[in-house]
Motif scaffolding. Structure first.
Motif, PDB file in Angstrom:
ATOM      1  N   VAL A 129       0.819  -1.217   0.000  1.00 35.24           N
ATOM      2  CA  VAL A 129       0.000   0.000   0.000  1.00 35.24           C
ATOM      3  C   VAL A 129       0.855   1.271   0.000  1.00 35.24           C
ATOM      4  O   VAL A 129       0.331   2.355  -0.258  1.00 35.24           O
ATOM      5  CB  VAL A 129      -0.990   0.029   1.179  1.00 35.24           C
ATOM      6  N   ASP A 130       2.149   1.142   0.283  1.00 33.64           N
ATOM      7  CA  ASP A 130       3.043   2.295   0.248  1.00 33.64           C
ATOM      8  C   ASP A 130       3.664   2.517  -1.125  1.00 33.64           C
ATOM      9  O   ASP A 130       4.303   3.550  -1.362  1.00 33.64           O
ATOM     10  CB  ASP A 130       4.178   2.127   1.269  1.00 33.64           C
ATOM     11  N   GLN A 131       3.502   1.569  -2.050  1.00 31.74           N
ATOM     12  CA  GLN A 131       4.148   1.700  -3.353  1.00 31.74           C
ATOM     13  C   GLN A 131       3.449   2.753  -4.205  1.00 31.74           C
ATOM     14  O   GLN A 131       2.239   2.995  -4.082  1.00 31.74           O
ATOM     15  CB  GLN A 131       4.142   0.362  -4.085  1.00 31.74           C
ATOM     16  N   PRO A 132       4.186   3.431  -5.086  1.00 37.21           N
ATOM     17  CA  PRO A 132       3.564   4.391  -6.005  1.00 37.21           C
ATOM     18  C   PRO A 132       2.513   3.702  -6.867  1.00 37.21           C
ATOM     19  O   PRO A 132       2.722   2.588  -7.363  1.00 37.21           O
ATOM     20  CB  PRO A 132       4.742   4.876  -6.855  1.00 37.21           C
ATOM     21  N   GLY A 133       1.377   4.348  -7.029  1.00 37.00           N
ATOM     22  CA  GLY A 133       0.327   3.794  -7.870  1.00 37.00           C
ATOM     23  C   GLY A 133      -0.728   2.994  -7.138  1.00 37.00           C
ATOM     24  O   GLY A 133      -1.755   2.635  -7.729  1.00 37.00           O
ATOM     25  N   TRP A 134      -0.472   2.701  -5.844  1.00 39.21           N
ATOM     26  CA  TRP A 134      -1.505   1.963  -5.105  1.00 39.21           C
ATOM     27  C   TRP A 134      -2.671   2.884  -4.767  1.00 39.21           C
ATOM     28  O   TRP A 134      -2.495   4.005  -4.290  1.00 39.21           O
ATOM     29  CB  TRP A 134      -0.955   1.373  -3.805  1.00 39.21           C
ATOM     30  N   ASN A 135      -3.893   2.394  -5.009  1.00 44.79           N
ATOM     31  CA  ASN A 135      -5.109   3.116  -4.651  1.00 44.79           C
ATOM     32  C   ASN A 135      -6.093   2.158  -3.993  1.00 44.79           C
ATOM     33  O   ASN A 135      -6.150   0.969  -4.329  1.00 44.79           O
ATOM     34  CB  ASN A 135      -5.764   3.734  -5.896  1.00 44.79           C
ATOM     35  N   SER A 136      -6.864   2.691  -3.061  1.00 44.35           N
ATOM     36  CA  SER A 136      -7.888   1.895  -2.404  1.00 44.35           C
ATOM     37  C   SER A 136      -8.825   1.277  -3.445  1.00 44.35           C
ATOM     38  O   SER A 136      -9.237   1.935  -4.401  1.00 44.35           O
ATOM     39  CB  SER A 136      -8.691   2.784  -1.449  1.00 44.35           C
ATOM     40  N   GLY A 137      -9.151  -0.005  -3.257  1.00 43.03           N
ATOM     41  CA  GLY A 137     -10.057  -0.698  -4.168  1.00 43.03           C
ATOM     42  C   GLY A 137      -9.358  -1.568  -5.186  1.00 43.03           C
ATOM     43  O   GLY A 137     -10.016  -2.302  -5.929  1.00 43.03           O
ATOM     44  N   GLN A 138      -8.020  -1.511  -5.226  1.00 43.97           N
ATOM     45  CA  GLN A 138      -7.288  -2.340  -6.175  1.00 43.97           C
ATOM     46  C   GLN A 138      -7.122  -3.767  -5.657  1.00 43.97           C
ATOM     47  O   GLN A 138      -7.480  -4.086  -4.528  1.00 43.97           O
ATOM     48  CB  GLN A 138      -5.913  -1.713  -6.465  1.00 43.97           C
ATOM     49  N   ALA A 139      -6.581  -4.629  -6.506  1.00 43.31           N
ATOM     50  CA  ALA A 139      -6.342  -6.021  -6.138  1.00 43.31           C
ATOM     51  C   ALA A 139      -4.957  -6.167  -5.508  1.00 43.31           C
ATOM     52  O   ALA A 139      -4.080  -5.316  -5.666  1.00 43.31           O
ATOM     53  CB  ALA A 139      -6.461  -6.918  -7.362  1.00 43.31           C
ATOM     54  N   MET A 140      -4.778  -7.280  -4.800  1.00 46.95           N
ATOM     55  CA  MET A 140      -3.533  -7.559  -4.093  1.00 46.95           C
ATOM     56  C   MET A 140      -3.239  -9.055  -4.224  1.00 46.95           C
ATOM     57  O   MET A 140      -4.147  -9.884  -4.091  1.00 46.95           O
ATOM     58  CB  MET A 140      -3.693  -7.158  -2.628  1.00 46.95           C
ATOM     59  N   VAL A 141      -1.981  -9.411  -4.500  1.00 48.15           N
ATOM     60  CA  VAL A 141      -1.580 -10.806  -4.648  1.00 48.15           C
ATOM     61  C   VAL A 141      -0.602 -11.186  -3.541  1.00 48.15           C
ATOM     62  O   VAL A 141       0.367 -10.468  -3.286  1.00 48.15           O
ATOM     63  CB  VAL A 141      -0.936 -11.064  -6.025  1.00 48.15           C
ATOM     64  N   ILE A 142      -0.859 -12.320  -2.894  1.00 42.92           N
ATOM     65  CA  ILE A 142       0.025 -12.885  -1.885  1.00 42.92           C
ATOM     66  C   ILE A 142       0.486 -14.256  -2.373  1.00 42.92           C
ATOM     67  O   ILE A 142      -0.318 -15.057  -2.861  1.00 42.92           O
ATOM     68  CB  ILE A 142      -0.678 -13.032  -0.521  1.00 42.92           C
ATOM     69  N   MET A 143       1.784 -14.521  -2.245  1.00 37.24           N
ATOM     70  CA  MET A 143       2.384 -15.777  -2.673  1.00 37.24           C
ATOM     71  C   MET A 143       2.797 -16.617  -1.466  1.00 37.24           C
ATOM     72  O   MET A 143       3.130 -16.082  -0.398  1.00 37.24           O
ATOM     73  CB  MET A 143       3.626 -15.507  -3.527  1.00 37.24           C
ATOM     74  N   VAL A 144       2.817 -17.947  -1.669  1.00 42.42           N
ATOM     75  CA  VAL A 144       3.318 -18.879  -0.659  1.00 42.42           C
ATOM     76  C   VAL A 144       4.287 -19.831  -1.332  1.00 42.42           C
ATOM     77  O   VAL A 144       3.970 -20.443  -2.365  1.00 42.42           O
ATOM     78  CB  VAL A 144       2.180 -19.680   0.001  1.00 42.42           C
ATOM     79  N   VAL A 145       5.491 -19.968  -0.742  1.00 37.61           N
ATOM     80  CA  VAL A 145       6.480 -20.933  -1.219  1.00 37.61           C
ATOM     81  C   VAL A 145       6.998 -21.710  -0.020  1.00 37.61           C
ATOM     82  O   VAL A 145       6.766 -21.348   1.136  1.00 37.61           O
ATOM     83  CB  VAL A 145       7.650 -20.239  -1.953  1.00 37.61           C
ATOM     84  N   GLY A 146       7.750 -22.800  -0.299  1.00 37.71           N
ATOM     85  CA  GLY A 146       8.312 -23.606   0.773  1.00 37.71           C
ATOM     86  C   GLY A 146       9.595 -23.020   1.317  1.00 37.71           C
ATOM     87  O   GLY A 146      10.316 -22.304   0.631  1.00 37.71           O
TER      88      GLY A 146
END
Length: 332
Positions: free
Chosen positions: A165-182
């Motif tokens: 949410v601190d990155q340039p271009g982030w706006n409320s209502g956008q999508a967000m991706v979370i990854m999981v690895v071993g």
């Protein structure tokens, strides 16, 4: 240790042999929750790259006859840019309670404003690692996920969400991706969106405070007498959470006061020290104008993440046939 939530879930809070109860959300904190809501928004791909599987009925974390990377996309994340993230986690619903393998995982995010849904294109999940967050969170020593359909919360991933949410271009209502690895491997099975009950799909939970007020401004003043104490107009500040930090910086002994109404009734005192302000309160500034003619000085009020300048400029004079006294009266 694992923390028992009031909604009946276990939250992985670390590895110490302690037990605690988490009750409710702190005052002034906003909670956002959203599940995966589309088949293509949770997917698996071999860890070394390959073709993503968008339709699996479960998410293997992370061994499925070979290590894989799991991606989850959450849409409509109404967390404003600049918000302060205090707590966040992914909630999984266990699907196969028989696995007891040593399981150590890592969670991180895709650092991309409003990332697209997953596709079956080659490396569509692992290829996003080129834009991964520098923040990542280890989830070690997962217990056996038993019984089936029990919910399990990841450790706090606030640092990951904060970076997004601190990155340039982030706006409320956008999508967000979370990854999981071993880290490096493990095997726990969670329900995916494509399981029979979409209410078992992964859930993103975020707790935050909104430190960004709605746009506000003070009217700059010109032709002000030299060395004069000047007050600004009174401005209402809205749009942020209560208890947002406020401070002032500038020359001319800059000060501010917080008022309950647009007239500052009761004449609250001016201060120069940092404090807090609630949404809907009013602010007035004051400073002493410059001792020099045609000179501007600026006070900067900071409310949360917003910095607002107020400029006071003195009258012209001192270089011609007439002068101006501190009351603004011209002298021959």
């Amino acid at each position: 240790f694992y923390t028992w939530e009031t909604d009946g879930t276990w939250y992985d809070a670390g590895s110490a042999d302690d037990f605690s109860v988490k009750v409710g959300t702190p005052c002034g904190v906003t909670t956002f929750e959203k599940r995966v809501t589309a088949s293509s928004d949770d997917a698996e791909e071999p860890a070394g790259g390959g073709t993503p599987d968008l339709n699996s009925s479960d998410l293997e974390l992370v061994d499925d006859g070979g290590l894989q990377q799991v991606g989850m996309r959450f849409t409509g994340v109404t967390v404003p840019s600049g918000a302060t993230i205090s707590d966040a986690y992914i909630q999984f619903t266990g699907e196969e309670p028989t696995h007891t393998d040593q399981t150590d995982l890592i969670l991180y995010g895709e650092k991309q404003p409003d990332p697209l849904t997953f596709t079956t294109g080659a490396n569509n999940i692992t290829g996003r690692n080129a834009n991964k967050t520098s923040a990542e969170v280890q989830w070690d020593n997962l217990p056996q996920w038993t019984p089936a359909d029990q919910t399990w919360n990841s450790p706090n991933i606030a640092t990951v969400i904060q970076e997004i949410v601190d990155q340039p271009g982030w706006n409320s209502g956008q999508a967000m991706v979370i990854m999981v690895v071993g880290n490096p491997s493990g095997h726990r099975n969670a329900h995916s969106y494509d399981q029979a009950n979409p209410d078992f799909a992964p859930l993103l939970h975020i707790e935050y405070t909104d430190n960004t007020p709605d746009t506000f401004d003070f009217t700059d003043q010109t032709d002000v007498a030299v060395s004069t104490l000047v007050e600004s107009d009174i401005v209402q500040v809205t749009g942020m959470d209560n208890g947002t930090a406020i401070s002032i910086d500038g020359v001319g002994s800059s000060e501010y006061r917080i008022c309950a109404d647009g007239t500052c009734s009761g004449a609250p005192s001016y201060v120069s020290t940092a404090g807090t302000i609630d949404s809907g309160q009013y602010v007035q500034l004051r400073l002493t104008s410059s001792a020099s003619y045609s000179t501007a000085i600026v006070a900067t009020l900071t409310v949360g993440t917003a910095n607002v300048d107020w400029s006071v400029t003195t009258v012209a004079g001192g270089g011609g046939s007439c002068d101006v006294d501190p009351n603004g009266t011209y002298i021959e």
